[in-house]
Scaffold this motif. Sequence first.
Motif, PDB file in Angstrom:
ATOM      1  N   MET A 186       0.856  -1.186   0.000  1.00  0.00           N
ATOM      2  CA  MET A 186       0.000   0.000   0.000  1.00  0.00           C
ATOM      3  C   MET A 186       0.893   1.237   0.000  1.00  0.00           C
ATOM      4  SD  MET A 186      -3.235   0.948   2.448  1.00  0.00           S
ATOM      5  CE  MET A 186      -4.213  -0.388   1.763  1.00  0.00           C
ATOM      6  N   ASP A 187       0.992   1.877  -1.132  1.00  0.00           N
ATOM      7  CA  ASP A 187       1.933   2.966  -1.349  1.00  0.00           C
ATOM      8  C   ASP A 187       1.281   4.311  -1.040  1.00  0.00           C
ATOM      9  OD1 ASP A 187       4.462   4.053  -2.439  1.00  0.00           O
ATOM     10  OD2 ASP A 187       3.156   4.844  -3.993  1.00  0.00           O
ATOM     11  N   THR A 188       1.876   5.060  -0.109  1.00  0.00           N
ATOM     12  CA  THR A 188       1.391   6.406   0.234  1.00  0.00           C
ATOM     13  C   THR A 188       2.606   7.302   0.475  1.00  0.00           C
ATOM     14  OG1 THR A 188       1.371   6.283   2.672  1.00  0.00           O
ATOM     15  CG2 THR A 188      -0.508   5.279   1.508  1.00  0.00           C
ATOM     16  N   PRO A 189       2.402   8.607   0.612  1.00  0.00           N
ATOM     17  CA  PRO A 189       3.539   9.482   0.931  1.00  0.00           C
ATOM     18  C   PRO A 189       4.271   9.077   2.207  1.00  0.00           C
ATOM     19  CG  PRO A 189       1.696  10.797   0.162  1.00  0.00           C
ATOM     20  CD  PRO A 189       1.176   9.395   0.297  1.00  0.00           C
ATOM     21  N   LEU A 190       3.576   8.459   3.163  1.00  0.00           N
ATOM     22  CA  LEU A 190       4.231   8.014   4.387  1.00  0.00           C
ATOM     23  C   LEU A 190       5.164   6.836   4.122  1.00  0.00           C
ATOM     24  CD1 LEU A 190       4.683   7.897   7.442  1.00  0.00           C
ATOM     25  CD2 LEU A 190       2.597   6.502   7.621  1.00  0.00           C
ATOM     26  N   THR A 191       4.693   5.851   3.378  1.00  0.00           N
ATOM     27  CA  THR A 191       5.548   4.684   3.115  1.00  0.00           C
ATOM     28  C   THR A 191       6.785   5.092   2.325  1.00  0.00           C
ATOM     29  OG1 THR A 191       4.341   4.092   1.087  1.00  0.00           O
ATOM     30  CG2 THR A 191       3.556   3.125   3.150  1.00  0.00           C
ATOM     31  N   ARG A 192       6.620   6.038   1.413  1.00  0.00           N
ATOM     32  CA  ARG A 192       7.772   6.489   0.627  1.00  0.00           C
ATOM     33  C   ARG A 192       8.735   7.319   1.472  1.00  0.00           C
ATOM     34  NH1 ARG A 192       3.484   7.200  -3.101  1.00  0.00           N
ATOM     35  NH2 ARG A 192       3.383   9.449  -2.722  1.00  0.00           N
ATOM     36  N   LEU A 193       8.191   8.079   2.403  1.00  0.00           N
ATOM     37  CA  LEU A 193       9.019   8.954   3.232  1.00  0.00           C
ATOM     38  C   LEU A 193       9.917   8.167   4.176  1.00  0.00           C
ATOM     39  CD1 LEU A 193       9.701  11.844   4.278  1.00  0.00           C
ATOM     40  CD2 LEU A 193       7.785  11.564   5.889  1.00  0.00           C
ATOM     41  N   VAL A 194       9.364   7.150   4.832  1.00  0.00           N
ATOM     42  CA  VAL A 194      10.132   6.444   5.865  1.00  0.00           C
ATOM     43  C   VAL A 194      10.601   5.057   5.437  1.00  0.00           C
ATOM     44  CG1 VAL A 194       8.990   7.737   7.686  1.00  0.00           C
ATOM     45  CG2 VAL A 194       8.065   5.530   7.004  1.00  0.00           C
ATOM     46  N   GLY A 195      10.111   4.571   4.290  1.00  0.00           N
ATOM     47  CA  GLY A 195      10.607   3.307   3.772  1.00  0.00           C
ATOM     48  C   GLY A 195       9.969   2.063   4.348  1.00  0.00           C
ATOM     49  N   VAL A 196       8.739   2.169   4.868  1.00  0.00           N
ATOM     50  CA  VAL A 196       8.031   0.992   5.361  1.00  0.00           C
ATOM     51  C   VAL A 196       7.067   0.479   4.294  1.00  0.00           C
ATOM     52  CG1 VAL A 196       8.211   1.615   7.795  1.00  0.00           C
ATOM     53  CG2 VAL A 196       6.277   2.459   6.456  1.00  0.00           C
ATOM     54  N   ARG A 197       6.591  -0.761   4.475  1.00  0.00           N
ATOM     55  CA  ARG A 197       5.684  -1.353   3.488  1.00  0.00           C
ATOM     56  C   ARG A 197       4.251  -0.826   3.616  1.00  0.00           C
ATOM     57  NH1 ARG A 197       8.208  -6.061   5.222  1.00  0.00           N
ATOM     58  NH2 ARG A 197       6.289  -6.963   6.076  1.00  0.00           N
ATOM     59  N   TYR A 198       3.837  -0.559   4.851  1.00  0.00           N
ATOM     60  CA  TYR A 198       2.439  -0.207   5.091  1.00  0.00           C
ATOM     61  C   TYR A 198       2.329   1.126   5.832  1.00  0.00           C
ATOM     62  CZ  TYR A 198       2.113  -5.211   4.150  1.00  0.00           C
ATOM     63  OH  TYR A 198       2.232  -6.452   3.586  1.00  0.00           O
ATOM     64  N   PRO A 199       1.287   1.908   5.552  1.00  0.00           N
ATOM     65  CA  PRO A 199       1.138   3.248   6.164  1.00  0.00           C
ATOM     66  C   PRO A 199       0.531   3.194   7.567  1.00  0.00           C
ATOM     67  CG  PRO A 199      -0.648   2.868   4.630  1.00  0.00           C
ATOM     68  CD  PRO A 199       0.240   1.654   4.540  1.00  0.00           C
TER      69      PRO A 199
ATOM     70  N   GLY B 250      -7.550  12.302   3.239  1.00  0.00           N
ATOM     71  CA  GLY B 250      -6.325  12.880   2.702  1.00  0.00           C
ATOM     72  C   GLY B 250      -5.085  12.581   3.515  1.00  0.00           C
ATOM     73  N   ALA B 251      -5.223  11.758   4.557  1.00  0.00           N
ATOM     74  CA  ALA B 251      -4.072  11.371   5.362  1.00  0.00           C
ATOM     75  C   ALA B 251      -3.187  10.406   4.592  1.00  0.00           C
ATOM     76  CB  ALA B 251      -4.520  10.734   6.675  1.00  0.00           C
ATOM     77  N   ALA B 252      -1.936  10.314   5.022  1.00  0.00           N
ATOM     78  CA  ALA B 252      -0.982   9.402   4.383  1.00  0.00           C
ATOM     79  C   ALA B 252      -0.861   8.092   5.137  1.00  0.00           C
ATOM     80  CB  ALA B 252       0.394  10.068   4.293  1.00  0.00           C
ATOM     81  N   GLY B 253      -1.585   7.958   6.241  1.00  0.00           N
ATOM     82  CA  GLY B 253      -1.549   6.742   7.034  1.00  0.00           C
ATOM     83  C   GLY B 253      -2.169   6.985   8.395  1.00  0.00           C
ATOM     84  N   VAL B 254      -2.097   5.977   9.265  1.00  0.00           N
ATOM     85  CA  VAL B 254      -2.657   6.095  10.603  1.00  0.00           C
ATOM     86  C   VAL B 254      -1.602   5.732  11.645  1.00  0.00           C
ATOM     87  CG1 VAL B 254      -5.024   5.612   9.880  1.00  0.00           C
ATOM     88  CG2 VAL B 254      -3.541   3.710  10.581  1.00  0.00           C
TER      89      VAL B 254
ATOM     90  N   ALA C 223      14.587  -3.323   9.267  1.00  0.00           N
ATOM     91  CA  ALA C 223      13.525  -2.412   8.837  1.00  0.00           C
ATOM     92  C   ALA C 223      13.663  -1.058   9.538  1.00  0.00           C
ATOM     93  CB  ALA C 223      12.160  -3.015   9.146  1.00  0.00           C
ATOM     94  N   PRO C 224      13.142  -0.002   8.920  1.00  0.00           N
ATOM     95  CA  PRO C 224      13.192   1.328   9.557  1.00  0.00           C
ATOM     96  C   PRO C 224      12.374   1.353  10.842  1.00  0.00           C
ATOM     97  CG  PRO C 224      12.602   1.470   7.226  1.00  0.00           C
ATOM     98  CD  PRO C 224      12.489   0.033   7.603  1.00  0.00           C
ATOM     99  N   PHE C 225      12.803   2.178  11.788  1.00  0.00           N
ATOM    100  CA  PHE C 225      12.038   2.411  13.000  1.00  0.00           C
ATOM    101  C   PHE C 225      12.340   3.824  13.493  1.00  0.00           C
ATOM    102  CE2 PHE C 225      16.096   0.849  14.475  1.00  0.00           C
ATOM    103  CZ  PHE C 225      16.358   1.540  15.652  1.00  0.00           C
ATOM    104  N   GLY C 226      11.644   4.250  14.534  1.00  0.00           N
ATOM    105  CA  GLY C 226      11.819   5.606  15.024  1.00  0.00           C
ATOM    106  C   GLY C 226      12.012   5.665  16.524  1.00  0.00           C
TER     107      GLY C 226
END
Length: 347
Positions: free
Chosen positions: A1-14, A184-188, A64-67
């Motif tokens: 599921m590709d969204t601006p969030l997944t592209r920004l942080v490099g995860v598979r799902y938003p 219009g959100a990029a994820g939850v 995987a990326p994390f924060g």
Amino acid sequence: MDTPLTRLVGVRYPIVQTGMGWVAGPRLVTATANAGALGVLASATMSPAQLLAAVREVKSRTDAPFGVNLRADAGDAGERVRIIVDEGVRVASFALAPSKELIARLKDAGVVVIPSVGARRHAEKVAAWGADAVVVQGGEGGGHTGEVATTVLLPQVVDAVDIPVIAAGGFFDGRGLVAALAYGAAGVAMGTRFLLTSDSTVPDAVKAAYLAASVKDVTVTTAVDGLPHRMLRSELVASLERAGRARALAQAVRRASGFRKLSGLSWAAMLRDGRAMKHGKDLSWSQILLAANTPMLLKASMVDGRTDLGVMASGQVAGVIEDLPSCKELVDRIITEATEVLARLGE
């Protein structure tokens, strides 16, 4: 599921697992990251040395990326930022708006900066300062919260800023993810839902209390630290609300002493943090002292399993959660349901 969030942080799902104090440790964050979502370590209840150990533990368990979630007003925020940069952590999130200078320092090091906000004007401010994305929590969310519902706040922020917006407060399934995307959100971002997983280290007795709660069993109180705080109703919360100010302050001093020993902070450092908090929130010194309740009351439940002695921060979604899946099962379920909902809407 590709969204601006997944592209920004490099995860598979938003999907983001929020940085919950005493809850979002290496085990939960690793499980979330390996499930394809963004796990976030909670550092406010860790010393810098504990944070470094936690970051390295997560790195040893996943690629995987994390924060890492930070308190922007903490006296040692600079030291914690240095750990994030040196260890190559992908994302820095904040419960309070970081300064323009702190955002710039992180961005210069290639770290994605994602503050959490509860109002449109705060989102506009951090976006103007260079934040890469923003988490917007509506009043349904657990912990310190506001009065505006997610369904009202989210579209305001989406329309006001041109960076990815992550919706928080009231999300727990695939239908909610689709609804957030429709706004219009990029994820939850979800806290309570990830707390109630088999990968969470929260004691079983505490998880059972959450699962037994109805929507009406989740309340907002100012009795813990002087600020609106959403949590499960309990006899302890009722007793705090009945307690006089003098008794509450005496309890706060005692718990502040306990938190000082656990965190390794000096009284001088805690005083500096208190001054920073007072300036940022325009609180009285009584409220600052009462804020010492929160870390220790949360630890009593989330670590020690004492539902009679601790408070249980909670989103309203606790009233509709009925199981304890693994993080992978949860994320897979959400994405499967979201895909099915989108397909039905497409028809």
